[in-house]
Design a protein around this motif. Structure first.
Motif, mmCIF file in Angstrom:
data_model
loop_
_atom_site.group_PDB
_atom_site.id
_atom_site.type_symbol
_atom_site.label_atom_id
_atom_site.label_comp_id
_atom_site.label_asym_id
_atom_site.label_seq_id
_atom_site.Cartn_x
_atom_site.Cartn_y
_atom_site.Cartn_z
ATOM 1 N N THR A 126 -12.875 8.971 -24.749
ATOM 2 C CA THR A 126 -12.235 7.661 -24.655
ATOM 3 C C THR A 126 -10.865 7.703 -25.312
ATOM 4 O O THR A 126 -10.770 7.999 -26.505
ATOM 5 C CB THR A 126 -13.079 6.575 -25.343
ATOM 6 O OG1 THR A 126 -14.399 6.599 -24.821
ATOM 7 C CG2 THR A 126 -12.464 5.197 -25.120
ATOM 8 N N GLU A 129 -6.319 3.929 -26.634
ATOM 9 C CA GLU A 129 -5.970 2.606 -26.115
ATOM 10 C C GLU A 129 -7.143 1.920 -25.419
ATOM 11 O O GLU A 129 -7.087 0.720 -25.172
ATOM 12 C CB GLU A 129 -4.769 2.695 -25.171
ATOM 13 C CG GLU A 129 -4.997 3.507 -23.928
ATOM 14 C CD GLU A 129 -4.653 4.985 -24.106
ATOM 15 O OE1 GLU A 129 -4.480 5.665 -23.070
ATOM 16 O OE2 GLU A 129 -4.552 5.441 -25.266
ATOM 17 N N ARG A 130 -8.229 2.653 -25.141
ATOM 18 C CA ARG A 130 -9.410 2.047 -24.530
ATOM 19 C C ARG A 130 -10.621 2.121 -25.456
ATOM 20 O O ARG A 130 -11.762 1.928 -25.020
ATOM 21 C CB ARG A 130 -9.720 2.713 -23.185
ATOM 22 C CG ARG A 130 -8.670 2.439 -22.131
ATOM 23 C CD ARG A 130 -9.213 2.522 -20.719
ATOM 24 N NE ARG A 130 -9.703 3.854 -20.386
ATOM 25 C CZ ARG A 130 -8.949 4.826 -19.880
ATOM 26 N NH1 ARG A 130 -7.651 4.613 -19.671
ATOM 27 N NH2 ARG A 130 -9.453 5.996 -19.580
ATOM 28 N N SER A 131 -10.385 2.359 -26.719
ATOM 29 C CA SER A 131 -11.480 2.533 -27.669
ATOM 30 C C SER A 131 -11.869 1.214 -28.334
ATOM 31 O O SER A 131 -11.024 0.366 -28.610
ATOM 32 C CB SER A 131 -11.099 3.554 -28.741
ATOM 33 O OG SER A 131 -9.990 3.101 -29.496
ATOM 34 N N LEU A 132 -13.169 1.073 -28.560
ATOM 35 C CA LEU A 132 -13.712 -0.068 -29.298
ATOM 36 C C LEU A 132 -13.943 0.398 -30.730
ATOM 37 O O LEU A 132 -14.759 1.292 -30.978
ATOM 38 C CB LEU A 132 -15.024 -0.530 -28.651
ATOM 39 C CG LEU A 132 -15.648 -1.817 -29.207
ATOM 40 C CD1 LEU A 132 -14.733 -3.009 -28.985
ATOM 41 C CD2 LEU A 132 -17.011 -2.056 -28.563
ATOM 42 N N ARG A 159 -8.691 -0.889 -27.515
ATOM 43 C CA ARG A 159 -9.269 -1.867 -26.601
ATOM 44 C C ARG A 159 -9.544 -3.178 -27.323
ATOM 45 O O ARG A 159 -9.199 -4.266 -26.869
ATOM 46 C CB ARG A 159 -10.578 -1.326 -26.018
ATOM 47 C CG ARG A 159 -11.246 -2.293 -25.036
ATOM 48 C CD ARG A 159 -12.653 -1.834 -24.671
ATOM 49 N NE ARG A 159 -12.678 -0.556 -24.013
ATOM 50 C CZ ARG A 159 -12.550 -0.372 -22.703
ATOM 51 N NH1 ARG A 159 -12.369 -1.408 -21.896
ATOM 52 N NH2 ARG A 159 -12.594 0.842 -22.184
ATOM 53 N N ASP A 160 -10.242 -3.068 -28.474
ATOM 54 C CA ASP A 160 -10.573 -4.255 -29.263
ATOM 55 C C ASP A 160 -11.153 -3.801 -30.598
ATOM 56 O O ASP A 160 -11.472 -2.629 -30.797
ATOM 57 C CB ASP A 160 -11.579 -5.140 -28.526
ATOM 58 C CG ASP A 160 -11.458 -6.616 -28.905
ATOM 59 O OD1 ASP A 160 -10.783 -6.910 -29.912
ATOM 60 O OD2 ASP A 160 -12.042 -7.457 -28.211
#
Length: 235
Positions: A126, A129-132, A159-160
């Motif tokens: 992952t 920039e797309r990691s939780l 991501r968040d």
């Protein structure tokens, strides 16, 4: 679990007005320490609620009897029990028990990590920039203010963010692939002793943040490198 959702008994405060302790914490620690003393009388212990005993065996048990006490007292179902045993090489084995979900995360050095006996693996591949990513905040208001500034810099690049309020579960969930990564400063050895072993035995990486107070970054190896770079200028 018998006390969860009921009135708080024996309520007290520790490091600040918002850092709580209750009879549930104390009695859980006493139960764990009593078992260790019966089964492993030569081992040392250190617990969040004050348990301490020297070691004559070279092993020490590190105990957080109730990680997420504030959650527990509010009836918020994000809390756990964390126990690890250390030797001269660090954590040798550890467990994080989530009683609400009846989930037992376990790890043995060199033996992998499991959830209910099923092998665990961190979520790999992952991009940052797309990691939780999970984090936590201090009980000290000034430190929370500093952490808010760090969060403001981190959040545009992931991501968040999730803030569950129990570091042991955050790390267990990284090991289980429910989170991509985790970072936090200012906790104590009992908060991380079992969880960091879970992550590494699930194929992840754990890196210590430089400076004070102590901190950790955990996740898949590539993600940890990216988070470290993002946090490098947090001071």
């Amino acid at each position: 679990m018998e006390r969860f959702g009921g009135p708080a008994l024996g309520l007290g405060r520790k490091s600040s007005a918002t850092d709580m302790v209750s009879d549930a914490d104390r009695e859980a620690e006493a139960a764990i320490v009593g078992l260790i003393h019966r089964e492993r009388p030569g081992d040392g212990v250190v617990g969040e609620e004050g348990a301490a005993a020297p070691s004559s065996s070279g092993r020490r048990w590190v105990i957080d009897p109730l990680d997420g006490t504030t959650n527990y007292l509010y009836g918020f179902p994000m809390w756990a029990v964390s126990v690890a045993v250390e030797d001269e090489a660090g954590s040798a084995a550890g467990v994080v028990l989530d009683p609400v979900r009846d989930e037992l995360f376990a790890a043995e050095r060199g033996g992998g990590a499991t959830l209910g006996g099923v092998p665990l693996s961190v979520r790999e591949g992952t991009p940052l920039e797309r990691s939780l990513v999970a984090t936590g905040f201090s009980y000290d208001a000034r430190r929370r203010n500093d952490q808010a500034r760090v969060l403001e810099r981190v959040i545009p690049h992931v991501r968040d963010i999730r803030r569950g309020g129990a570091a042991a579960l955050d790390l267990a969930w990284v090991a289980a692939g429910r989170l991509d990564g985790y970072y936090e400063r200012g906790l104590q050895p009992w908060d991380w002793a079992a969880g960091r072993l879970l992550v590494t035995e699930a194929g992840g990486a754990v890196a210590e943040l430089t400076g004070e107070p102590p901190g950790l970054v955990a996740g898949a190896p590539d993600l940890v490198a990216g988070l470290l770079a993002l946090l490098a200028s947090e001071a």
